[in-house]
Write an enzyme that holds these catalytic residues in place. Structure first.
Site, PDB file in Angstrom:
ATOM      1  N   GLU A  39       2.620  13.475  -7.701  1.00 43.89           N
ATOM      2  CA  GLU A  39       2.218  12.097  -8.000  1.00 43.89           C
ATOM      3  C   GLU A  39       2.634  11.687  -9.406  1.00 43.89           C
ATOM      4  O   GLU A  39       3.064  10.558  -9.629  1.00 43.89           O
ATOM      5  CB  GLU A  39       0.701  11.918  -7.827  1.00 43.89           C
ATOM      6  CG  GLU A  39       0.222  11.965  -6.395  1.00 43.89           C
ATOM      7  CD  GLU A  39       0.826  10.864  -5.533  1.00 43.89           C
ATOM      8  OE1 GLU A  39       1.343   9.870  -6.059  1.00 43.89           O
ATOM      9  OE2 GLU A  39       0.779  11.012  -4.297  1.00 43.89           O
ATOM     10  N   TYR A 122      -4.921   5.312  -9.603  1.00 38.27           N
ATOM     11  CA  TYR A 122      -3.986   5.598  -8.524  1.00 38.27           C
ATOM     12  C   TYR A 122      -3.889   7.104  -8.246  1.00 38.27           C
ATOM     13  O   TYR A 122      -4.045   7.555  -7.108  1.00 38.27           O
ATOM     14  CB  TYR A 122      -2.594   5.026  -8.875  1.00 38.27           C
ATOM     15  CG  TYR A 122      -1.536   5.593  -7.974  1.00 38.27           C
ATOM     16  CD1 TYR A 122      -1.354   5.068  -6.704  1.00 38.27           C
ATOM     17  CD2 TYR A 122      -0.786   6.696  -8.363  1.00 38.27           C
ATOM     18  CE1 TYR A 122      -0.436   5.618  -5.836  1.00 38.27           C
ATOM     19  CE2 TYR A 122       0.138   7.253  -7.509  1.00 38.27           C
ATOM     20  CZ  TYR A 122       0.317   6.720  -6.249  1.00 38.27           C
ATOM     21  OH  TYR A 122       1.203   7.277  -5.399  1.00 38.27           O
ATOM     22  N   ASP A 140      -0.565   1.596  -5.376  1.00 39.56           N
ATOM     23  CA  ASP A 140       0.585   1.461  -6.280  1.00 39.56           C
ATOM     24  C   ASP A 140       1.264   0.112  -6.017  1.00 39.56           C
ATOM     25  O   ASP A 140       0.746  -0.727  -5.271  1.00 39.56           O
ATOM     26  CB  ASP A 140       1.567   2.639  -6.091  1.00 39.56           C
ATOM     27  CG  ASP A 140       2.270   2.596  -4.745  1.00 39.56           C
ATOM     28  OD1 ASP A 140       1.867   1.789  -3.873  1.00 39.56           O
ATOM     29  OD2 ASP A 140       3.247   3.348  -4.561  1.00 39.56           O
TER      30      ASP A 140
END
Ligand code: SF4
Length: 360
Positions: A39, A122, A140
């Protein structure tokens, strides 16, 4: 067109994902460490570009403890080319906290995760859902775009209150079952990345929301989402030096704080300097130009600033030599030099190869 299209999308989206989802290594694991690394890498990097970095990174640092104990040079070297080095630095800070404070296990609460360096809403949502099957949205740019188009919502998606509302509504739309939760965030992001495309027309015919998407029905999808105009980037001029002596090239470390902190760079100063002015910079560094080579211009765009660079390649002598690290070709390969200096690095490599060949 009754009801909230985002809620209507949940079931068909999961079916769509089963048939169309991208098979990526970080989706085959429930290991929070691997998911977190992926990520962070994907924050400013495209999937295809991030993939080899991810594989090499996990091979070198297979556990959070290994990353916590890593040499900074090794870490930066692995990160070279991905840019935004503060991400790499935060990865290590967080790895150390997870190792020391949590015994190597990632915390499973949103509050504890977002308290870690480099982990925001996020990333926390992505880890909680993908690793632990928790109903936590990962919103996102892809998800914001899909939501704005589904609702035909003309508000600015960069606005914090709008983002917060979208996040809350995505959470409401998430399924209940852990395996479906794991897929949901990924599915919504994939839909944005591959169907509800950011630039150009969205591929609505292939979209599981095509029958109830308001943006599509009203013909507004392509003009959404609305974003406030970006502030202009500041342009900064720099003069870069490829200083050579005895088959080596000068590097120096950037300060520990600020842009590209702690990385290696070719010596440089603010401003675009003529050869004469450049010579006086060298004099300030107690260096004497021995042989001027070619001039090289380059440009690099960061998120808030652009560097417009002029570069001088030359041989030097003088008392100031000791203020730099003199790298041969192997050392240059080892040092993490940010991609802002890519053009100069390529030139430096060529010059060092020529120097090696001449020495034979
Ligand atoms: Fe995007 Fe079209 Fe799907 Fe609506 S129908 S979400 S605009 S791809």
């Amino acid at each position: 067109m009754e009801g909230d299209p985002l809620l209507q999308l949940t079931a068909p989206l999961l079916d769509w994902y089963r048939a169309n989802g991208r098979d990526l290594p970080w989706r085959r694991t429930r290991d929070p460490y691997s998911i977190w690394v992926s990520e962070i890498m994907l924050q400013q990097t495209r999937v295809t570009a991030a993939l080899p970095y991810y594989l090499r990174f996990l091979q070198t640092f297979p556990t959070v403890e290994a990353l916590a104990a890593a040499e900074e040079e090794t870490l930066f070297k692995l990160w070279e080319g991905l840019g935004y080095y503060s991400r790499a630095r935060n990865l290590q800070k967080t790895a150390r906290i997870v190792t020391e404070r949590y015994g190597g296990r990632f915390p499973e609460s949103y509050g504890e995760l977002t308290a870690l360096p480099g982990i925001g809403d996020y990333t926390a949502g992505a880890i909680l859902a993908a690793a632990f099957g928790r109903r936590a949205p990962a919103v996102d740019g892809n998800v914001l775009r899909v939501a704005a188009r589904l609702w035909d919502d003309p508000r600015d998606i960069q606005n914090a209150a709008v983002k917060k509302e979208i996040r809350r509504r995505v959470e409401e739309a998430m399924p209940e079952e852990p395996e479906a939760i794991r897929n949901y965030n990924q599915a919504l992001m994939d839909l944005g990345a591959t169907v509800c495309l950011p630039n150009g027309a969205p591929l609505c015919e292939a979209c599981p929301a095509r029958t109830f998407c308001r943006g599509r029905a009203r013909g507004t999808a392509q003009s959404l989402p609305v974003r406030a105009p970006k502030k202009d980037r500041r342009a900064e001029e720099r003069t870069v030096f490829l200083l050579r002596r005895e088959g080596k090239i000068a590097l120096r470390k950037r300060p520990d704080e600020g842009l590209l902190a702690g990385l290696w760079e070719f010596p440089n100063v603010f401003g675009s300097h003529s050869e004469e002015e450049a010579a006086s910079v060298l004099a300030d560094w107690s260096l004497i130009p021995a042989e001027w080579g070619k001039k090289l211009t380059a440009k690099h765009i960061f998120s808030h600033v652009e560097w417009h660079m002029i570069g001088y390649s030359l041989k030097v002598t003088g008392e100031g030599l000791g203020d730099f690290f003199w790298a041969d070709r192997a050392a240059l390969e080892r040092c993490a030099v940010p991609s802002a200096f890519a053009r100069y690095r390529t030139e430096a490599k060529k010059l060092l190869e020529e120097a090696e060949a001449d020495a034979l």
